[in-house]
Scaffold this motif. Sequence first.
Motif, mmCIF file in Angstrom:
data_model
loop_
_atom_site.group_PDB
_atom_site.id
_atom_site.type_symbol
_atom_site.label_atom_id
_atom_site.label_comp_id
_atom_site.label_asym_id
_atom_site.label_seq_id
_atom_site.Cartn_x
_atom_site.Cartn_y
_atom_site.Cartn_z
ATOM 1 N N GLN A 1 3.321 3.464 -14.150
ATOM 2 C CA GLN A 1 4.363 2.453 -14.031
ATOM 3 C C GLN A 1 4.229 1.647 -12.743
ATOM 4 O O GLN A 1 4.373 0.425 -12.739
ATOM 5 N N ARG A 2 3.951 2.317 -11.653
ATOM 6 C CA ARG A 2 3.818 1.603 -10.386
ATOM 7 C C ARG A 2 2.569 0.722 -10.369
ATOM 8 O O ARG A 2 2.555 -0.342 -9.740
ATOM 9 N N ARG A 3 1.535 1.152 -11.020
ATOM 10 C CA ARG A 3 0.332 0.327 -11.095
ATOM 11 C C ARG A 3 0.634 -0.979 -11.835
ATOM 12 O O ARG A 3 0.220 -2.064 -11.405
ATOM 13 N N LEU B 1 -6.052 -4.756 -3.754
ATOM 14 C CA LEU B 1 -5.058 -3.791 -4.220
ATOM 15 C C LEU B 1 -5.212 -3.422 -5.686
ATOM 16 O O LEU B 1 -4.780 -2.338 -6.095
ATOM 17 N N LEU B 2 -5.800 -4.309 -6.482
ATOM 18 C CA LEU B 2 -5.873 -4.046 -7.922
ATOM 19 C C LEU B 2 -7.261 -3.633 -8.404
ATOM 20 O O LEU B 2 -7.374 -3.043 -9.485
ATOM 21 N N GLU C 1 0.834 -1.204 0.000
ATOM 22 C CA GLU C 1 0.000 0.000 0.000
ATOM 23 C C GLU C 1 0.868 1.253 0.000
ATOM 24 O O GLU C 1 0.523 2.254 -0.659
ATOM 25 N N HIS C 2 1.970 1.200 0.712
ATOM 26 C CA HIS C 2 2.911 2.325 0.723
ATOM 27 C C HIS C 2 3.433 2.586 -0.690
ATOM 28 O O HIS C 2 3.528 3.738 -1.133
ATOM 29 N N ALA D 1 -4.739 -5.487 -14.792
ATOM 30 C CA ALA D 1 -5.241 -5.713 -13.433
ATOM 31 C C ALA D 1 -6.300 -6.809 -13.421
ATOM 32 O O ALA D 1 -6.278 -7.703 -12.556
ATOM 33 N N ALA D 2 -7.220 -6.764 -14.375
ATOM 34 C CA ALA D 2 -8.290 -7.768 -14.429
ATOM 35 C C ALA D 2 -7.715 -9.162 -14.672
ATOM 36 O O ALA D 2 -8.188 -10.150 -14.086
ATOM 37 N N GLU D 3 -6.703 -9.255 -15.514
ATOM 38 C CA GLU D 3 -6.114 -10.560 -15.814
ATOM 39 C C GLU D 3 -5.447 -11.150 -14.580
ATOM 40 O O GLU D 3 -5.563 -12.349 -14.313
ATOM 41 N N VAL D 4 -4.741 -10.335 -13.814
ATOM 42 C CA VAL D 4 -4.083 -10.825 -12.599
ATOM 43 C C VAL D 4 -5.119 -11.225 -11.558
ATOM 44 O O VAL D 4 -5.008 -12.266 -10.897
#
Length: 523
Positions: free
Chosen positions: A428-430, A448-449, A419-420, A485-488
């Motif tokens: 990029q971080r996403r 988280l996603l 979360e930090h 995100a959806a795939e993960v």
Amino acid sequence: MREMNGNLGAPYCWNRVSGLIAALATVSFLSSKAVASTNDPGDAFATPLVQLRPVESIKLEKQDPMENAEATRIKGLVRNLSNIETNEGWSFSEFSFAPTLTTSRDYRMMLKYREMKQSAPVVELVKLGPNALPYLLDALDDQTPTKFVAEHHDMIGGMWFSDEMQWNPANVVEAKVLDGQPKNPFEAFQRLDHKKNLSSYRVKVGDVCFEIIGQIVGRHYEAVRYQMTNCKYINSPTHDTNLVQRVRSIWSSPNPAQHLLDSLLLDFATRGLSITNSPGLVLASRLQTRAATRLLYYYPQQTTNLIVQRLRHLDIGTNSIERNVTNGLGTTEFIDAIAWSKEPAIRAELQRVLLTTADPEILRAAIMATEASNEQKVRNRVEDFISQLTETDWGSLEGRELLLASGWQFGKGARPTFEHYMRNANLQRRLRMCEVLEEVCGDLSVDLLSPLLPDTRPADEDVWTYPVVPNKDEPRLPVRVCDVAAEVISKNFPRLSFKMQGTHKELDQQIQKMREQIARHDY
């Protein structure tokens, strides 16, 4: 995550090793001489120049003869090697040690091997170490077939018999037995009988014993080795009686436990001769690292203090090249090799490293040794390092490796760290967090996603694309953050279905259904 458009996107390009090892990882052959060479010292295939520091002398107490029941059990384990069906579970990487893969010293190896079914007889024989060595040496010429067949049917490349053995040129026994062996892959290739190009080879029990012996003694013996491009070398003691004789000449002893200990101590005292001879530095580093793992595993009572002293005097500064030359080994690789140990003195020294190093690579390597009493302090240190990363840290692997190591070590306890990292996260971080949660802590991916599911920005429209129609290369569309995100999420929670196919509108429909399920906690 998937390969797009024939290229790997930035998230995939992470598997590196630090400083000294990184530039020289191509050197896989060990030399037959430890003297000055006429090779260009800058040549990655120059003769490795090594020297011995004072070798520790440790004499073991006399051991009682092995009981008949134990000898019978070991012979049974060797016989059971015939049940091996694939190359997985018995053929390990150069930097792995079978007994520690399930406790792990290296989270990257754990990620690879935790989904791989290891051969129980192989692991048990490696665990037995010097007690199993005489029986493995006896079985080197065992022609009993396994169920694994190495094959090569392509027009490019080939598959040939060879006789490769890795070794320490500072070990006079090995140097004498292996004098004249090829010094690099080019010499080995020239020695091959190219007229005898194999299309298939069924691995024998003796071949597996060859690899197990290498695991025990700290040599990367490979019965079946891949060589670029599209080549396989078969180093088979069941095919080559000379190979059998060489291995037995080096490792046979009336006192195998003492013989192995002496060899490992010699490896641990081996150093590169010159900073201008990079193959020698790489070779010495690998020998020391492998020896440290095996000394702690087979002889912890006798050698823990020796390893502690080595660890205590390491330079753990931030200049990886300088510290590796100063230390005479790859510092993070050495820490990786011992971080699995439960010896109190080792753990205590690694806690010091964890809490004092200013280098994120070293912190990542030592994180596996985190004690419960220090967990919060270590997580705080990881977050401090993450805070120092630039917002666009895509080109840096430090954030990714720290996140992966934290996830593997702390499990759900890594959530505050994640979360930090995601606080006000840019594109990029996403994407980085998607990549991390695909490998560790998948049960956190919904929490988280799911906030990323409305993000329709392209991940990288020049690199990340997908085929609209499965199995057809065209047309293609850019992969978006929400799609990644959806795939993960779907991978970790199969009830939240998502397939990367169709138009963006059709993907949006899948994502909307996923968001509704998440809102109902229907997963």
